[in-house]
Design a protein around this motif. Structure first.
Motif, PDB file in Angstrom:
ATOM      1  N   GLU A   1      60.189  50.632  22.521  1.00 43.24           N
ATOM      2  CA  GLU A   1      60.938  52.041  22.185  1.00 43.24           C
ATOM      3  C   GLU A   1      62.210  51.963  21.533  1.00 43.24           C
ATOM      4  OE1 GLU A   1      62.872  55.483  25.030  1.00 43.24           O
ATOM      5  OE2 GLU A   1      61.929  53.738  26.083  1.00 43.24           O
ATOM      6  N   ALA A   2      62.844  51.053  22.051  1.00 42.26           N
ATOM      7  CA  ALA A   2      64.491  50.778  21.360  1.00 42.26           C
ATOM      8  C   ALA A   2      64.456  50.204  19.965  1.00 42.26           C
ATOM      9  CB  ALA A   2      65.278  50.138  22.388  1.00 42.26           C
ATOM     10  N   GLN A   3      63.649  49.188  19.865  1.00 38.35           N
ATOM     11  CA  GLN A   3      63.399  48.521  18.560  1.00 38.35           C
ATOM     12  C   GLN A   3      62.779  49.667  17.619  1.00 38.35           C
ATOM     13  OE1 GLN A   3      63.475  44.589  17.732  1.00 38.35           O
ATOM     14  NE2 GLN A   3      64.996  45.267  18.965  1.00 38.35           N
ATOM     15  N   GLU A   4      61.921  50.434  17.543  1.00 35.10           N
ATOM     16  CA  GLU A   4      61.684  51.497  16.953  1.00 35.10           C
ATOM     17  C   GLU A   4      62.535  52.333  16.408  1.00 35.10           C
ATOM     18  OE1 GLU A   4      58.367  53.192  18.572  1.00 35.10           O
ATOM     19  OE2 GLU A   4      56.792  51.874  17.948  1.00 35.10           O
ATOM     20  N   HIS A   5      63.363  52.808  17.437  1.00 40.94           N
ATOM     21  CA  HIS A   5      64.616  53.555  17.135  1.00 40.94           C
ATOM     22  C   HIS A   5      65.590  52.945  16.081  1.00 40.94           C
ATOM     23  CE1 HIS A   5      67.634  56.689  18.243  1.00 40.94           C
ATOM     24  NE2 HIS A   5      68.559  55.630  18.006  1.00 40.94           N
ATOM     25  N   ILE A   6      65.860  51.629  16.484  1.00 38.08           N
ATOM     26  CA  ILE A   6      66.769  50.850  15.491  1.00 38.08           C
ATOM     27  C   ILE A   6      66.491  50.854  14.193  1.00 38.08           C
ATOM     28  CG2 ILE A   6      67.929  48.494  15.279  1.00 38.08           C
ATOM     29  CD1 ILE A   6      67.848  48.136  18.285  1.00 38.08           C
ATOM     30  N   VAL A   7      65.234  50.386  13.945  1.00 35.19           N
ATOM     31  CA  VAL A   7      64.610  50.092  12.587  1.00 35.19           C
ATOM     32  C   VAL A   7      64.701  51.369  11.768  1.00 35.19           C
ATOM     33  CG1 VAL A   7      63.428  47.914  13.331  1.00 35.19           C
ATOM     34  CG2 VAL A   7      62.452  50.150  13.101  1.00 35.19           C
ATOM     35  N   ASN A   8      64.411  52.537  12.475  1.00 39.71           N
ATOM     36  CA  ASN A   8      64.089  53.801  11.828  1.00 39.71           C
ATOM     37  C   ASN A   8      65.692  54.465  11.485  1.00 39.71           C
ATOM     38  OD1 ASN A   8      61.458  53.839  11.392  1.00 39.71           O
ATOM     39  ND2 ASN A   8      61.121  54.410  13.682  1.00 39.71           N
ATOM     40  N   ASN A   9      66.720  53.985  12.070  1.00 39.54           N
ATOM     41  CA  ASN A   9      67.921  54.556  12.094  1.00 39.54           C
ATOM     42  C   ASN A   9      68.767  53.608  11.081  1.00 39.54           C
ATOM     43  OD1 ASN A   9      68.188  57.468  13.340  1.00 39.54           O
ATOM     44  ND2 ASN A   9      66.950  56.199  14.760  1.00 39.54           N
TER      45      ASN A   9
END
Length: 340
Positions: free
Chosen positions: A281-289
């Motif tokens: 969940e957090a990794q997807e947020h990081i890479v997409n921002n």
């Protein structure tokens, strides 16, 4: 005689203790508002409040060192393994590993006392009207010292930590003497004196001031996203990325990461936050921002980053923990070579 505590006193002590424990203090040199959104998600999931002190690396590190045992900082988060390694070498981190972190992060992207959270590659950007793919076929960082590149290369100053870590990795792989010769010849191939950030190097190639730039991948993706304006997007579309060293160790990799400070008042909460930042969940947020690369293989990079190249060979043999160990030699080499 020990006095019995009344019910109200017991409740007060419990609440006070719980309130103190239910927080984690983050010193962050990362400049992404999206990180704050992640911390809010962490609080919603765990009930642990995240207090953030943002600032530049040198200022935060100075405060951590000066406050020493009285510091309330639990977790230090920054960009570049060299910075993490430097603070670690001064004895300001404790063991930050947990089984979950060790499982999520390959050993070359962490140390015992800090861990990478996301990855970035430092690669080449070229003008396809002046350089063909045949010219770049099989090219390595080491090859930029060749005379064929004279007057064609742009890169940031020697005081930039990303460059210092790149040169530190070359020292680790090729030795100090060979890297010294490489740096001397590289400087002679500069199209101009180093200046500006990574985006400035890409802009120089787009403007015809140089033919090849060295910069981190997320800068290029940021330009392509349009977040820095249409002019920078148009400039980025004029150049193409290239991943070097694909026939040997792979492209130079670095990390954004964090470690738990030695005097942390809430080390367990800090570990929970580090573990959270390494969830899908957090990794997807990081890479997409941020346009960085995920640490987890199960997470895909941002679509813009995917278009740059999904299956390039990463340098997985050079431990990012080694960058700090060669950082002083790297700067010495760069300055001796005339890399201003």
């Amino acid at each position: 005689m020990i006095k019995k505590l009344n019910l109200f006193t017991i409740i007060f002590i419990f609440i006070a203790k719980f309130s103190y424990a239910a927080e984690v203090n983050v010193f962050s040199a990362r400049h992404y508002d999206s990180d704050l959104q992640l911390y809010e998600q962490f609080t919603a999931k765990t009930g642990i409040k995240v207090n953030v002190v943002s600032g530049k690396d040198k200022a935060l590190e100075k405060r951590i060192i000066e406050e020493a045992e009285s510091s309330k900082a639990d977790l230090y988060i920054t960009s570049d393994a060299g910075r993490l390694g430097d603070l670690d070498s001064k004895g300001f981190f404790q063991n930050s590993m947990t089984p979950a972190i060790e499982l999520a992060v390959p050993s070359n992207f962490r140390s015992q006392n800090w861990t990478g959270i996301s990855k970035r590659a430092r690669i080449f950007y070229y003008d396809p009207n002046k350089i063909s793919l045949e010219d770049l076929n099989g090219i390595k960082y080491e090859d930029l010292a060749d005379k064929k590149w004279k007057g064609k290369i742009v890169i940031r100053k020697s005081n930039n930590i990303y460059n210092q870590s790149l040169v530190a990795s070359l020292i680790k792989n090729n030795g100090k003497d060979q890297t010294q010769l490489w740096a001397k010849n590289l400087v002679s191939n500069f199209a101009r004196k180093p200046k500006g950030n990574d985006r400035a190097q890409i802009l120089a190639v787009a403007a015809g001031e140089a033919e090849l730039a060295i910069a981190n991948t997320y800068y290029y993706a940021l330009m392509l996203s349009g977040q820095k304006g249409e002019d920078q997007k148009k400039a980025a579309l004029k150049v193409l990325p290239f991943f070097p060293n694909q026939n040997d160790r792979g492209a130079h990799m670095n990390v954004s990461g964090g470690g738990i400070l030695k005097n942390s008042p809430n080390p367990q909460n800090a570990k929970k936050l580090l573990e959270f930042l390494l969830t899908k969940e957090a990794q997807e947020h990081i890479v997409n921002n941020t346009f960085e690369y995920p640490m987890l293989e199960s997470v895909k990079p941002h679509p813009i980053v995917q278009k740059m190249g999904m299956n390039f060979k990463q340098d997985l043999t050079t431990k990012v923990d080694d960058y700090q160990k060669n950082q002083a030699d790297a700067l010495e080499i760069m300055l001796k070579a005339g890399w201003k």
